[in-house]
Design a protein around this motif. Structure first.
Motif, short mmCIF file in Angstrom:
data_model
loop_
_atom_site.label_atom_id
_atom_site.label_comp_id
_atom_site.label_asym_id
_atom_site.label_seq_id
_atom_site.Cartn_x
_atom_site.Cartn_y
_atom_site.Cartn_z
N PHE A 66 -7.19 3.91 0.18
CA PHE A 66 -6.50 2.72 -0.31
C PHE A 66 -7.37 1.99 -1.33
O PHE A 66 -6.92 1.65 -2.43
N ASP A 67 -8.63 1.79 -0.97
CA ASP A 67 -9.55 1.07 -1.87
C ASP A 67 -9.75 1.85 -3.17
O ASP A 67 -9.78 1.27 -4.26
N LEU A 69 -7.66 3.92 -4.59
CA LEU A 69 -6.45 3.84 -5.43
C LEU A 69 -6.35 2.48 -6.13
O LEU A 69 -5.94 2.41 -7.30
N VAL A 70 -6.76 1.43 -5.44
CA VAL A 70 -6.74 0.11 -6.07
C VAL A 70 -7.70 0.07 -7.26
O VAL A 70 -7.35 -0.41 -8.34
N ASP A 73 -6.43 2.17 -10.14
CA ASP A 73 -5.30 1.48 -10.78
C ASP A 73 -5.81 0.31 -11.62
O ASP A 73 -5.41 0.14 -12.78
N LYS A 76 -8.12 1.68 -14.45
CA LYS A 76 -7.52 2.82 -15.19
C LYS A 76 -8.52 3.98 -15.30
O LYS A 76 -8.85 4.43 -16.42
N LYS A 105 2.90 5.98 -4.66
CA LYS A 105 1.89 5.19 -5.37
C LYS A 105 1.02 6.09 -6.27
O LYS A 105 0.73 5.76 -7.42
N LEU B 58 -1.89 -7.59 -6.54
CA LEU B 58 -2.44 -6.41 -5.86
C LEU B 58 -1.52 -5.99 -4.71
O LEU B 58 -1.23 -4.81 -4.52
N ARG B 61 1.62 -4.27 -5.85
CA ARG B 61 1.41 -2.89 -6.34
C ARG B 61 0.95 -1.93 -5.25
O ARG B 61 1.30 -0.75 -5.28
N HIS B 62 0.18 -2.45 -4.30
CA HIS B 62 -0.44 -1.54 -3.33
C HIS B 62 -0.06 -1.80 -1.88
O HIS B 62 -0.35 -0.99 -1.01
N ARG B 65 -3.53 -4.13 2.83
CA ARG B 65 -4.63 -3.25 3.23
C ARG B 65 -4.63 -3.11 4.76
O ARG B 65 -4.26 -4.05 5.48
N PRO B 136 -2.23 0.72 6.26
CA PRO B 136 -1.73 -0.06 5.11
C PRO B 136 -0.21 -0.24 5.23
O PRO B 136 0.49 0.69 5.63
#
Lengths: 122, 147
Positions: A66-67, A69-70, A73, A76, A105, B58, B61-62, B65, B136
């Protein structure tokens, strides 16, 4: 710094930030800390950090993914595209409830790299 | 003048949030009839995550967490959320509320975490109810309620 130094540095930093965010009941604080840390890297270290973040994409720990991907994103990090495609292949075979959403995602991020349509392949 | 994020106006005074609870002798909600009993998670269709507007993009989009908290109470003011959910006072009030579609998550195969009472922490009495998501929460199950 060498790749191993950057890897250890980032893992330790993430671990500490995660500990702080758990204590403060604010899980998103970790991401804020990681983004700030990434911004401090010079271009050479940033390219090494990008390698580490691409490794995180393939972690079995969904929190680490998750981290990653953030960060990919937000900054870039297009060099992570190959790792994203590998993750997409894995997720497409997974029966975990969250897999379809994570896959969507990943496709969105890949689509934005290529300037193509968002939300995955047709 | 509007109070700073981590302060509240009591009468004509602007005081740190940490002092508000003791000034008002706030009684934990669990000890009153506001939360008569723990919400049965199997019957709950929605929960609410209290956060900061700075992370809303955030979250859009995601998603949330893993490790994020939520509560069945969706109408808490920022300061009441701080008190009932025992949130740290030195980081400002949580000014964003996000609805989590528990029914949708359940239908999609996610296990919904148990609801537990909030205990005293950060000099806040707690007394509300909370649940913590070990995974998540995808943005597809979230709606920004405010701002």
């Amino acid at each position: 710094m060498k790749l191993e130094d950057v890897r250890l540095n980032m893992e330790k930093y993430r671990e500490l930030a995660d500990e702080e965010s758990r204590f403060l009941k604010d899980p998103h604080l970790t991401l804020d800390r990681m983004s700030s840390r990434y911004r401090t890297f010079n271009s050479e270290d940033r390219s090494l950090a990008d390698i580490v973040i691409a490794e995180w994409v393939l972690s079995n720990d969904q929190r680490i993914r998750f981290d990653a991907l953030v960060l990919i994103d937000e900054f870039k990090i297009s060099t992570a595209a190959a790792a994203l495609r590998t993750l997409a292949s894995r997720l497409s075979l997974s029966d975990a409830p969250g897999a379809p959403y994570e896959l969507k995602k990943v496709f969105r991020i890949l689509g934005e790299f290529s300037g193509g349509p968002r939300g995955g392949p047709a | 003048m509007a109070p700073r994020a981590n302060t509240a106006t009591v009468g004509q005074r602007v005081v740190p949030v940490v002092e508000v609870a003791s000034m008002l002798a706030v009684v934990p909600r669990a000890a009153t009839s506001a939360y008569p009993a723990l919400t049965n998670v199997d019957e709950a269709a929605e929960a609410f995550h209290y956060s900061f507007t700075s992370v809303l993009d955030l979250i859009r989009r995601h998603g949330l967490r893993a490790g994020s908290y939520a509560t069945p109470a969706g109408r808490l003011s920022p300061i009441q959320a701080q008190i009932d959910l025992a949130l740290p006072a030195n980081r400002g009030l949580r000014d964003a509320v996000i609805r989590i579609d528990l029914a949708g998550l359940r239908k999609a195969g996610f296990e919904i975490p148990e609801i537990t009472p909030v205990t005293r922490n950060f000099r806040m009495p707690g007394g509300g109810q909370e649940m913590q998501f070990p995974y998540p929460v995808p943005p597809e199950f979230l709606t920004i309620v405010s701002p």
